[in-house]
Scaffold this motif. Sequence first.
Motif, PDB file in Angstrom:
ATOM      1  N   GLY A 140       0.813  -1.215   0.000  1.00  0.00           N
ATOM      2  CA  GLY A 140       0.000   0.000   0.000  1.00  0.00           C
ATOM      3  C   GLY A 140       0.843   1.260   0.000  1.00  0.00           C
ATOM      4  O   GLY A 140       2.015   1.268  -0.353  1.00  0.00           O
ATOM      5  N   GLN A 141       0.241   2.361   0.373  1.00  0.00           N
ATOM      6  CA  GLN A 141       0.937   3.630   0.596  1.00  0.00           C
ATOM      7  C   GLN A 141       1.859   4.017  -0.550  1.00  0.00           C
ATOM      8  O   GLN A 141       3.068   3.940  -0.460  1.00  0.00           O
ATOM      9  N   ASN A 142       1.251   4.460  -1.637  1.00  0.00           N
ATOM     10  CA  ASN A 142       2.042   4.898  -2.788  1.00  0.00           C
ATOM     11  C   ASN A 142       2.588   6.307  -2.580  1.00  0.00           C
ATOM     12  O   ASN A 142       3.120   6.911  -3.495  1.00  0.00           O
ATOM     13  N   ASP A 143       2.476   6.829  -1.327  1.00  0.00           N
ATOM     14  CA  ASP A 143       2.985   8.177  -1.043  1.00  0.00           C
ATOM     15  C   ASP A 143       4.411   8.173  -0.525  1.00  0.00           C
ATOM     16  O   ASP A 143       4.955   9.211  -0.181  1.00  0.00           O
ATOM     17  N   GLY A 144       5.037   7.051  -0.428  1.00  0.00           N
ATOM     18  CA  GLY A 144       6.426   6.978   0.014  1.00  0.00           C
ATOM     19  C   GLY A 144       6.606   6.844   1.502  1.00  0.00           C
ATOM     20  O   GLY A 144       7.724   6.591   1.970  1.00  0.00           O
ATOM     21  N   SER A 145       5.535   6.995   2.286  1.00  0.00           N
ATOM     22  CA  SER A 145       5.682   6.943   3.739  1.00  0.00           C
ATOM     23  C   SER A 145       6.113   5.565   4.221  1.00  0.00           C
ATOM     24  O   SER A 145       6.627   5.428   5.331  1.00  0.00           O
ATOM     25  N   TRP A 146       5.916   4.541   3.396  1.00  0.00           N
ATOM     26  CA  TRP A 146       6.363   3.198   3.757  1.00  0.00           C
ATOM     27  C   TRP A 146       7.870   3.135   3.981  1.00  0.00           C
ATOM     28  O   TRP A 146       8.366   2.240   4.674  1.00  0.00           O
ATOM     29  N   ALA A 147       8.598   4.073   3.390  1.00  0.00           N
ATOM     30  CA  ALA A 147      10.062   4.056   3.503  1.00  0.00           C
ATOM     31  C   ALA A 147      10.558   4.620   4.825  1.00  0.00           C
ATOM     32  O   ALA A 147      11.736   4.448   5.176  1.00  0.00           O
ATOM     33  N   LEU A 148       9.681   5.288   5.572  1.00  0.00           N
ATOM     34  CA  LEU A 148      10.092   5.918   6.828  1.00  0.00           C
ATOM     35  C   LEU A 148      10.556   4.858   7.829  1.00  0.00           C
ATOM     36  O   LEU A 148       9.816   3.926   8.162  1.00  0.00           O
ATOM     37  N   ASP A 149      11.781   4.989   8.292  1.00  0.00           N
ATOM     38  CA  ASP A 149      12.376   4.068   9.266  1.00  0.00           C
ATOM     39  C   ASP A 149      12.348   2.621   8.775  1.00  0.00           C
ATOM     40  O   ASP A 149      12.246   1.685   9.567  1.00  0.00           O
ATOM     41  N   ASN A 150      12.424   2.422   7.475  1.00  0.00           N
ATOM     42  CA  ASN A 150      12.373   1.080   6.900  1.00  0.00           C
ATOM     43  C   ASN A 150      13.404   0.965   5.780  1.00  0.00           C
ATOM     44  O   ASN A 150      13.055   0.853   4.601  1.00  0.00           O
ATOM     45  N   PRO A 151      14.684   0.974   6.132  1.00  0.00           N
ATOM     46  CA  PRO A 151      15.726   0.960   5.092  1.00  0.00           C
ATOM     47  C   PRO A 151      15.719  -0.310   4.246  1.00  0.00           C
ATOM     48  O   PRO A 151      16.062  -0.264   3.067  1.00  0.00           O
ATOM     49  N   GLN A 152      15.333  -1.462   4.835  1.00  0.00           N
ATOM     50  CA  GLN A 152      15.311  -2.679   4.027  1.00  0.00           C
ATOM     51  C   GLN A 152      14.261  -2.586   2.929  1.00  0.00           C
ATOM     52  O   GLN A 152      14.472  -3.049   1.799  1.00  0.00           O
ATOM     53  N   ALA A 153      13.127  -1.959   3.230  1.00  0.00           N
ATOM     54  CA  ALA A 153      12.102  -1.774   2.199  1.00  0.00           C
ATOM     55  C   ALA A 153      12.622  -0.894   1.073  1.00  0.00           C
ATOM     56  O   ALA A 153      12.247  -1.074  -0.092  1.00  0.00           O
ATOM     57  N   GLN A 154      13.486   0.050   1.396  1.00  0.00           N
ATOM     58  CA  GLN A 154      14.062   0.912   0.365  1.00  0.00           C
ATOM     59  C   GLN A 154      14.983   0.110  -0.557  1.00  0.00           C
ATOM     60  O   GLN A 154      14.989   0.312  -1.778  1.00  0.00           O
ATOM     61  N   ILE A 155      15.751  -0.796   0.012  1.00  0.00           N
ATOM     62  CA  ILE A 155      16.626  -1.648  -0.802  1.00  0.00           C
ATOM     63  C   ILE A 155      15.793  -2.582  -1.676  1.00  0.00           C
ATOM     64  O   ILE A 155      16.080  -2.769  -2.864  1.00  0.00           O
ATOM     65  N   ASP A 156      14.745  -3.162  -1.085  1.00  0.00           N
ATOM     66  CA  ASP A 156      13.900  -4.076  -1.840  1.00  0.00           C
ATOM     67  C   ASP A 156      13.219  -3.351  -2.988  1.00  0.00           C
ATOM     68  O   ASP A 156      13.093  -3.905  -4.092  1.00  0.00           O
ATOM     69  N   PHE A 157      12.770  -2.124  -2.755  1.00  0.00           N
ATOM     70  CA  PHE A 157      12.158  -1.342  -3.818  1.00  0.00           C
ATOM     71  C   PHE A 157      13.179  -0.963  -4.887  1.00  0.00           C
ATOM     72  O   PHE A 157      12.883  -0.970  -6.078  1.00  0.00           O
ATOM     73  N   ALA A 158      14.379  -0.665  -4.468  1.00  0.00           N
ATOM     74  CA  ALA A 158      15.404  -0.231  -5.416  1.00  0.00           C
ATOM     75  C   ALA A 158      15.779  -1.337  -6.388  1.00  0.00           C
ATOM     76  O   ALA A 158      15.775  -1.128  -7.614  1.00  0.00           O
ATOM     77  N   TYR A 159      16.090  -2.528  -5.859  1.00  0.00           N
ATOM     78  CA  TYR A 159      16.581  -3.579  -6.768  1.00  0.00           C
ATOM     79  C   TYR A 159      16.422  -5.002  -6.260  1.00  0.00           C
ATOM     80  O   TYR A 159      16.264  -5.924  -7.050  1.00  0.00           O
ATOM     81  N   ARG A 160      16.414  -5.233  -4.950  1.00  0.00           N
ATOM     82  CA  ARG A 160      16.433  -6.604  -4.445  1.00  0.00           C
ATOM     83  C   ARG A 160      15.124  -7.349  -4.696  1.00  0.00           C
ATOM     84  O   ARG A 160      15.130  -8.538  -5.029  1.00  0.00           O
ATOM     85  N   GLY A 161      13.977  -6.681  -4.543  1.00  0.00           N
ATOM     86  CA  GLY A 161      12.692  -7.365  -4.601  1.00  0.00           C
ATOM     87  C   GLY A 161      12.465  -8.118  -5.897  1.00  0.00           C
ATOM     88  O   GLY A 161      11.990  -9.260  -5.897  1.00  0.00           O
ATOM     89  N   VAL A 162      12.774  -7.491  -7.027  1.00  0.00           N
ATOM     90  CA  VAL A 162      12.576  -8.133  -8.325  1.00  0.00           C
ATOM     91  C   VAL A 162      13.512  -9.336  -8.473  1.00  0.00           C
ATOM     92  O   VAL A 162      13.116 -10.390  -8.990  1.00  0.00           O
ATOM     93  N   HIS A 163      14.739  -9.188  -8.014  1.00  0.00           N
ATOM     94  CA  HIS A 163      15.729 -10.264  -8.155  1.00  0.00           C
ATOM     95  C   HIS A 163      15.341 -11.498  -7.348  1.00  0.00           C
ATOM     96  O   HIS A 163      15.324 -12.622  -7.886  1.00  0.00           O
ATOM     97  N   VAL A 164      15.014 -11.318  -6.065  1.00  0.00           N
ATOM     98  CA  VAL A 164      14.682 -12.486  -5.242  1.00  0.00           C
ATOM     99  C   VAL A 164      13.381 -13.134  -5.707  1.00  0.00           C
ATOM    100  O   VAL A 164      13.202 -14.356  -5.587  1.00  0.00           O
ATOM    101  N   THR A 165      12.482 -12.329  -6.269  1.00  0.00           N
ATOM    102  CA  THR A 165      11.257 -12.901  -6.823  1.00  0.00           C
ATOM    103  C   THR A 165      11.578 -13.834  -7.983  1.00  0.00           C
ATOM    104  O   THR A 165      10.996 -14.929  -8.107  1.00  0.00           O
ATOM    105  N   SER A 166      12.508 -13.431  -8.842  1.00  0.00           N
ATOM    106  CA  SER A 166      12.878 -14.305  -9.962  1.00  0.00           C
ATOM    107  C   SER A 166      13.487 -15.609  -9.462  1.00  0.00           C
ATOM    108  O   SER A 166      13.222 -16.683 -10.027  1.00  0.00           O
ATOM    109  N   GLN A 167      14.281 -15.528  -8.411  1.00  0.00           N
ATOM    110  CA  GLN A 167      14.897 -16.733  -7.874  1.00  0.00           C
ATOM    111  C   GLN A 167      13.852 -17.697  -7.310  1.00  0.00           C
ATOM    112  O   GLN A 167      13.869 -18.897  -7.597  1.00  0.00           O
ATOM    113  N   VAL A 168      12.945 -17.152  -6.524  1.00  0.00           N
ATOM    114  CA  VAL A 168      11.930 -17.990  -5.885  1.00  0.00           C
ATOM    115  C   VAL A 168      10.950 -18.531  -6.925  1.00  0.00           C
ATOM    116  O   VAL A 168      10.588 -19.706  -6.892  1.00  0.00           O
ATOM    117  N   ALA A 169      10.514 -17.702  -7.850  1.00  0.00           N
ATOM    118  CA  ALA A 169       9.555 -18.152  -8.856  1.00  0.00           C
ATOM    119  C   ALA A 169      10.123 -19.303  -9.683  1.00  0.00           C
ATOM    120  O   ALA A 169       9.423 -20.298  -9.949  1.00  0.00           O
TER     121      ALA A 169
END
Length: 571
Positions: A140-169
């Motif tokens: 949710g929260q397409n306003d960016g507030s999800w990134a507040l105090d959540n550095p791992q979510a920032q990394i996942d949004f930047a590049y990690r999320g797509v990569h690990v999804t390909s591995q698991v899929a």
Amino acid sequence: MVAMLAAVLVPVTSASGAQAPHRAVTADGLADLPAVRPVVDCARVTGLDLDGVTDAPVTISSATVVTTGAAPYCEVRGTIAPANTIVMRLPVNGWTQRYVQTGCGGLCGSAAINYGQASTCPVVEDGTVASATTDMGHQGQNDGSWALDNPQAQIDFAYRGVHVTSQVAKAVIARFYGKRPAYSYFTGCSDGGREALMEAQRYPDDFDGIAAGAPANNMVVQNTFHHAWNVLTNKDGNGDYILLADKLPLIHRAVLAACDALDGLTDGLLDDPRRCGFDPRTLVCVSGQDPSTCLTAAQAAVVQRLHDGATDAQGRRLELAISHEWGSELEWTLFVPKTQGETVASENFVTSFARYLAYPNAPDPDFRLSDLDFTVESFWKTVQSSSYLAAMDPDLGAFEKSGGKLLLWHGWNDQHISPQGTLAYYDALRETMGARTADRFAKLYMFPGVAHCGGGEGPNTFDVLTPVMAWAESATTPGRIVASNSTNGTVTRTRPVYPYPEVARYDGTGSVDDAANFVARTPSAHPAGDAYDWLGKRLYSHGYQTWCRVVDGRLVCRPTRTWLTEREGAA
């Protein structure tokens, strides 16, 4: 269904570089892969052992058969720790051994498979591909507030999320069908286009073919200086808007009157808007003229500034020249309001990004557009701070060596992300890799009249995935892509679009609404001029992007170059 077989056998080279046996291909150039049925029941996917598949635990929460759509499939939902939602569709009556991963737009936050301009790919339409997507580490929260105090979510949004999804899929597919995908593909537009380029740049072995549409690869500049300029350059000293949306049709008609015929046809489309020398001052009211038919001098100046893009006080370009192409004026409602007091989308893009993502470890929930300084110092501070989000590295040597194929595409009327960014990236790619090498694995398509990821007045429905598949599976180099317009389900116009820099030219016979009556022509020179000469030109380079990790609750990124100490050379 898959088209009937062509009477041809071709040698096929996989992403690993190994040449497979000669394989029959379809009329579309796709490998004639036999359908495979599952070796386990859909419900048992929840019990699969996925330990060690990627760098974090994987939980499969549900697996159920869905019978709506072209063919029944097993819908799999799960989580890759800490919070990457993954959704998969696995055909249950026959899988033709292809995996297609789709991207998401905006700041993501939801996992929904959306094929976009790959929806009409035959093997997507008939439901024989396995597919997946991810919300990229937050919900949710397409306003960016999800990134507040959540550095791992920032990394996942930047590049990690797509990569690990390909591995698991791919691991789930291997266990479900008893074999891994013969070919894997990624398709996405907007942020999905950024995700696509991030994969080619950072994880070159994940996909055999990638279709990257209107990529937000220069996300930092786009969501700060670009969109802030859209708003602020249209304000007067009292904070009121100078230009309102009721003037946009007037401006658009004047642009077409000046430039529509430059490509040999008066058809409402500019095949290359850069050739258009429209001057908004020609619309300035003269004495006694009905103000509804003209512009004030201040409004004309706004139109020119919106076209040209952001600069500092000395006129130095803070984004690529031509922020909004001539011919796209009807789409400018993204940032030109209907009424005074309206908050336009461009403002929301900037505030959501600048408050929580632009300056890691220094969120500013009270940020306002007026806080952004249009200066060289502010520019370099901003782009260095969040370089981990950018996907601008033109060195795709590893992707090319893996056998990967890249199809870039962009609509000329894009109101959100400037086509110039994609043109500049493609230019940098060819300069870095060498034109001959680049041509062997990368193509660019520019679609006249098409707005952001689709829509617009031009033929706006087309298939970008089949050409990539054919390129990867049978070495069929992409040629023309036919785009169409439809009204109430009836096709009203088709046009071919050729690999850049080729353009479509009417051959002088038959209907101008039929793609069959157009041929490819290569202009003697494209009118780029000095468009790529801007403050951030060297961001299109190997080493600008950074890799990040979380240390004591903070985002710590490892730069490969010290950009702040080098900025004097570009100032």
